[in-house]
Design a protein around this motif. Structure first.
Motif, PDB file in Angstrom:
ATOM      1  N   LEU A  86       1.026  -1.147  -0.086  1.00  0.00           N
ATOM      2  CA  LEU A  86      -0.065  -0.146  -0.084  1.00  0.00           C
ATOM      3  C   LEU A  86       0.805   1.429  -0.036  1.00  0.00           C
ATOM      4  N   TYR A  87       1.946   1.270   0.902  1.00  0.00           N
ATOM      5  CA  TYR A  87       2.838   2.579   1.031  1.00  0.00           C
ATOM      6  C   TYR A  87       3.299   2.618  -0.289  1.00  0.00           C
ATOM      7  N   SER A  88       4.080   1.639  -1.060  1.00  0.00           N
ATOM      8  CA  SER A  88       4.488   1.538  -2.372  1.00  0.00           C
ATOM      9  C   SER A  88       3.681   2.381  -3.402  1.00  0.00           C
ATOM     10  N   PHE A  89       2.187   1.882  -3.424  1.00  0.00           N
ATOM     11  CA  PHE A  89       1.556   2.506  -4.369  1.00  0.00           C
ATOM     12  C   PHE A  89       1.100   3.869  -4.149  1.00  0.00           C
ATOM     13  N   VAL A  90       1.064   4.195  -2.795  1.00  0.00           N
ATOM     14  CA  VAL A  90       0.816   5.695  -2.383  1.00  0.00           C
ATOM     15  C   VAL A  90       1.760   6.591  -2.955  1.00  0.00           C
ATOM     16  N   THR A  91       3.154   5.817  -2.595  1.00  0.00           N
ATOM     17  CA  THR A  91       4.306   6.793  -2.949  1.00  0.00           C
ATOM     18  C   THR A  91       4.291   7.067  -4.318  1.00  0.00           C
ATOM     19  N   TYR A  92       4.547   5.955  -5.041  1.00  0.00           N
ATOM     20  CA  TYR A  92       4.686   6.002  -6.726  1.00  0.00           C
ATOM     21  C   TYR A  92       3.567   5.931  -7.675  1.00  0.00           C
ATOM     22  N   GLY A  93       2.431   5.864  -7.001  1.00  0.00           N
ATOM     23  CA  GLY A  93       1.144   5.797  -7.675  1.00  0.00           C
ATOM     24  C   GLY A  93       0.072   6.898  -7.571  1.00  0.00           C
ATOM     25  N   SER A  94      -0.370   6.924  -6.419  1.00  0.00           N
ATOM     26  CA  SER A  94      -1.476   8.115  -6.265  1.00  0.00           C
ATOM     27  C   SER A  94      -0.803   9.475  -6.006  1.00  0.00           C
ATOM     28  N   THR A  95       0.148   9.569  -5.108  1.00  0.00           N
ATOM     29  CA  THR A  95       0.687  10.998  -4.783  1.00  0.00           C
ATOM     30  C   THR A  95       1.422  11.315  -6.175  1.00  0.00           C
ATOM     31  N   ALA A  96       1.981  10.380  -6.910  1.00  0.00           N
ATOM     32  CA  ALA A  96       2.650  10.865  -8.409  1.00  0.00           C
ATOM     33  C   ALA A  96       1.565  11.250  -9.405  1.00  0.00           C
ATOM     34  N   ALA A  97       0.286  11.006  -9.327  1.00  0.00           N
ATOM     35  CA  ALA A  97      -0.810  11.399  -9.867  1.00  0.00           C
ATOM     36  C   ALA A  97      -1.176  12.888  -9.483  1.00  0.00           C
ATOM     37  N   LEU A  98      -1.036  13.056  -8.186  1.00  0.00           N
ATOM     38  CA  LEU A  98      -1.418  14.181  -7.733  1.00  0.00           C
ATOM     39  C   LEU A  98      -0.429  15.272  -8.131  1.00  0.00           C
ATOM     40  N   SER A  99       1.101  14.924  -8.029  1.00  0.00           N
ATOM     41  CA  SER A  99       1.857  15.492  -8.478  1.00  0.00           C
ATOM     42  C   SER A  99       1.773  16.234  -9.897  1.00  0.00           C
ATOM     43  N   VAL A 100       1.558  15.298 -10.918  1.00  0.00           N
ATOM     44  CA  VAL A 100       0.998  15.566 -12.190  1.00  0.00           C
ATOM     45  C   VAL A 100      -0.137  16.655 -12.566  1.00  0.00           C
ATOM     46  N   VAL A 101      -1.182  16.520 -11.557  1.00  0.00           N
ATOM     47  CA  VAL A 101      -2.304  17.235 -11.416  1.00  0.00           C
ATOM     48  C   VAL A 101      -1.879  18.723 -11.085  1.00  0.00           C
ATOM     49  N   ALA A 102      -0.928  18.761 -10.095  1.00  0.00           N
ATOM     50  CA  ALA A 102      -0.323  20.008  -9.480  1.00  0.00           C
ATOM     51  C   ALA A 102       0.260  20.689 -10.607  1.00  0.00           C
ATOM     52  N   ALA A 103       1.208  19.905 -11.375  1.00  0.00           N
ATOM     53  CA  ALA A 103       1.917  20.831 -12.329  1.00  0.00           C
ATOM     54  C   ALA A 103       1.064  21.297 -13.528  1.00  0.00           C
ATOM     55  N   ALA A 104      -0.175  20.471 -13.985  1.00  0.00           N
ATOM     56  CA  ALA A 104      -0.984  21.119 -14.935  1.00  0.00           C
ATOM     57  C   ALA A 104      -1.910  22.327 -14.255  1.00  0.00           C
ATOM     58  N   LEU A 105      -2.280  22.166 -13.179  1.00  0.00           N
ATOM     59  CA  LEU A 105      -2.876  23.332 -12.510  1.00  0.00           C
ATOM     60  C   LEU A 105      -2.012  24.404 -12.494  1.00  0.00           C
ATOM     61  N   GLY A 106      -0.636  24.373 -12.181  1.00  0.00           N
ATOM     62  CA  GLY A 106       0.240  25.470 -11.897  1.00  0.00           C
ATOM     63  C   GLY A 106       0.624  26.102 -12.995  1.00  0.00           C
ATOM     64  N   SER A 107       0.660  25.603 -14.444  1.00  0.00           N
ATOM     65  CA  SER A 107       1.059  25.971 -15.615  1.00  0.00           C
ATOM     66  C   SER A 107       0.053  26.718 -16.388  1.00  0.00           C
ATOM     67  N   PRO A 108       0.290  27.631 -17.094  1.00  0.00           N
ATOM     68  CA  PRO A 108      -0.879  28.371 -18.240  1.00  0.00           C
ATOM     69  C   PRO A 108      -1.067  27.202 -19.404  1.00  0.00           C
ATOM     70  N   ARG A 109       0.107  26.629 -19.703  1.00  0.00           N
ATOM     71  CA  ARG A 109      -0.014  25.566 -20.681  1.00  0.00           C
ATOM     72  C   ARG A 109      -0.579  24.152 -20.302  1.00  0.00           C
ATOM     73  N   GLY A 110      -0.801  23.988 -18.900  1.00  0.00           N
ATOM     74  CA  GLY A 110      -1.043  22.607 -18.581  1.00  0.00           C
ATOM     75  C   GLY A 110      -0.084  21.800 -18.443  1.00  0.00           C
ATOM     76  N   TYR A 111      -0.192  20.516 -18.327  1.00  0.00           N
ATOM     77  CA  TYR A 111       0.951  19.714 -18.251  1.00  0.00           C
ATOM     78  C   TYR A 111       1.761  19.373 -19.431  1.00  0.00           C
ATOM     79  N   VAL A 112       2.899  19.589 -19.397  1.00  0.00           N
ATOM     80  CA  VAL A 112       3.668  19.292 -20.356  1.00  0.00           C
ATOM     81  C   VAL A 112       4.658  18.199 -20.313  1.00  0.00           C
ATOM     82  N   ASN A 113       4.316  17.110 -21.137  1.00  0.00           N
ATOM     83  CA  ASN A 113       5.031  16.035 -20.603  1.00  0.00           C
ATOM     84  C   ASN A 113       6.612  15.789 -21.197  1.00  0.00           C
ATOM     85  N   LYS A 114       6.812  16.711 -21.860  1.00  0.00           N
ATOM     86  CA  LYS A 114       8.279  16.754 -22.309  1.00  0.00           C
ATOM     87  C   LYS A 114       9.055  17.665 -21.210  1.00  0.00           C
ATOM     88  N   GLU A 115       8.323  18.386 -20.462  1.00  0.00           N
ATOM     89  CA  GLU A 115       9.055  19.079 -19.453  1.00  0.00           C
ATOM     90  C   GLU A 115       8.078  18.877 -18.095  1.00  0.00           C
TER      91      GLU A 115
END
Length: 325
Positions: A86-115
Motif C-alpha cells: 500500500l505504501y509503495s502504491f501511494v508513494t509511486y502511484g496516487s501521490t505521483a498522480a497528484l503531482s502531475v495534476v499539480a503541475a497542470a494546475l500551476g502552468s498556463p500551458r497545463g501539463y507538458v510531458n516533455k518538461e
C-alpha cells in the motif's frame, strides 16, 4: 619614518568598536536556534508517542494493525507485506498522480510531458501542497525500505509483533494522516504525523521486539499444559494464559491446552480460538479407551506440521461445549 603629525593622527583615531548585528540578523539567528530545538523536540516526542502507541495489546495493535489485512484478503501473517505494498502504491502511484495534476494546475500551458517538472518550483497553494506531498514520500520511502529490510533480515522471516506495529504505524501515519493533512493545509497535524512516522521507521530497527535478551514471550508458547484438581479452575487458568498468547501474536488463531486433573487422573483437550472455547470429553488415563484417545490426541499434536490440522485432533463425535462442573 614616523613624523609627529602621524603620531597625533594615530592618537586621535578612536578604537574600532565591535559592531552589533542588525536586529533582523538577531531575529533570524534566534529563529534558527528555536527551529532546531523544535525539530529535536519533535523527534524525541515522536519516539515517545510511537513507542506508547505500538504497545502489544494496545488499541493500535487491536484495531489498526488488523485493518491492513484488508478484510482478510491478506492473511494476518502478511500484514507487513500488505502495508508495504500500500505504501509503495501511494508513494509511486496516487501521490505521483497528484503531482502531475499539480503541475497542470500551476502552468498556463497545463501539463507538458516533455518538461514534466518545469514550473513546479513556482507553485503555490493547493498545487504546491500536492507536489510537495509526493516529494516528501519520495524522500522518506528509502528510510522505510531500509528499516523494513534490516528488520526482516535481523529477525528472520517472522517479525515480532511490536515490530509489525511500528511498520504499520509508519504507513498509517504517512498515508492516512500526513497526506490528507498536507492537502487540507493542516500544518500542525501534518508535522506531528511526520515526526511519529519517522520515529516509527527508526524504532522498527531499534526496538527490542517482544522478547527480552535470553528470555521468552507469550508469542513463543506453542502449547499450554495445565494441572489442577478442579476442571473449572483449570479452565480459568488456561484462559488467562491463552489471553496472553493472543495479545502477543495477533496472527495466532487458536491455542491448544492440555488439561490434567491429577485427582481424577483424567485429561481434557481444550482448543481456545478467537470465537471462544471448544473442549473434548474427559479421558480417564486408567481406562483403555481413554488411554488410546489421549495417545491419539498427543500424537496428533506432535506430528502436526502446521497449525491448521490441529483443528482435526478433536474427536468426530459431538463435543461437550459447556464448561465442566
Amino acid at each position: 619614518m614616523v613624523t609627529q603629525s602621524d603620531k597625533k593622527s594615530v592618537a586621535a583615531s578612536p578604537a574600532k568598536a565591535v559592531r552589533t548585528p542588525p536586529l533582523f540578523v538577531q531575529v533570524v539567528n534566534l529563529f534558527a536556534t528555536t527551529s532546531a530545538l523544535a525539530v529535536i523536540f519533535g523527534y524525541v516526542s515522536g519516539a515517545f508517542i510511537a513507542q506508547r502507541i505500538t504497545t502489544v495489546g494496545g488499541p493500535f495493535h487491536t484495531y489498526i494493525t488488523p485493518l491492513f489485512t484488508f478484510g482478510g484478503f491478506f492473511p494476518a501473517r502478511g500484514t507487513g507485506i500488505a502495508a508495504s505494498l500500500l505504501y509503495s502504491f501511494v508513494t509511486y502511484g496516487s501521490t505521483a498522480a497528484l503531482s502531475v495534476v499539480a503541475a497542470a494546475l500551476g502552468s498556463p500551458r497545463g501539463y507538458v510531458n516533455k518538461e514534466p517538472r518545469r514550473g513546479k518550483s513556482s507553485l503555490t497553494g493547493l498545487p504546491h501542497r500536492m507536489a510537495s506531498a509526493h516529494q516528501n514520500l519520495l524522500e522518506i520511502f528509502p528510510l522505510f525500505a531500509l528499516s523494513t529490510g534490516l528488520t526482516y533480515a535481523l529477525e528472520g522471516k517472522k517479525i515480532s509483533q511490536q515490530g509489525l506495529n511500528f511498520l504499520v504505524l509508519h504507513v498509517f501515519a504517512k498515508t492516512f494522516i500526513y497526506i490528507p493533512a498536507y492537502l487540507a493545509d493542516l500544518d500542525a497535524l501534518r508535522t506531528v504525523s511526520h515526526f511519529i512516522g519517522i520515529e516509527a521507521a527508526v524504532e522498527l530497527v531499534n526496538h527490542n521486539g517482544d522478547r527480552s535478551e535470553g528470555g521468552l514471550s507469550w508469542a513463543d508458547v506453542a502449547l499450554v499444559i495445565k494441572v489442577n484438581k478442579n476442571w473449572t479452575s483449570l479452565t480459568k487458568q488456561a484462559r488467562a494464559a491463552v489471553c496472553g498468547i493472543f495479545n502477543a501474536d495477533v496472527t495466532r488463531r487458536f491455542v491448544i491446552v492440555i488439561g490434567f486433573n491429577h485427582v481424577e487422573r483424567a485429561f481434557r483437550f481444550l482448543q481456545f480460538h478467537r470465537a471462544g472455547l471448544t473442549m473434548s470429553p474427559r479421558y480417564v488415563l486408567q481406562g483403555q479407551e481413554g488411554f488410546r484417545s489421549i495417545v491419539r490426541h498427543i500424537v496428533g499434536i506432535v506430528a502436526c506440521g502446521s497449525p491448521m490440522p490441529l483443528v482435526m485432533i478433536l474427536p468426530q463425535r459431538p463435543l461437550n461445549f459447556s464448561s465442566p462442573a
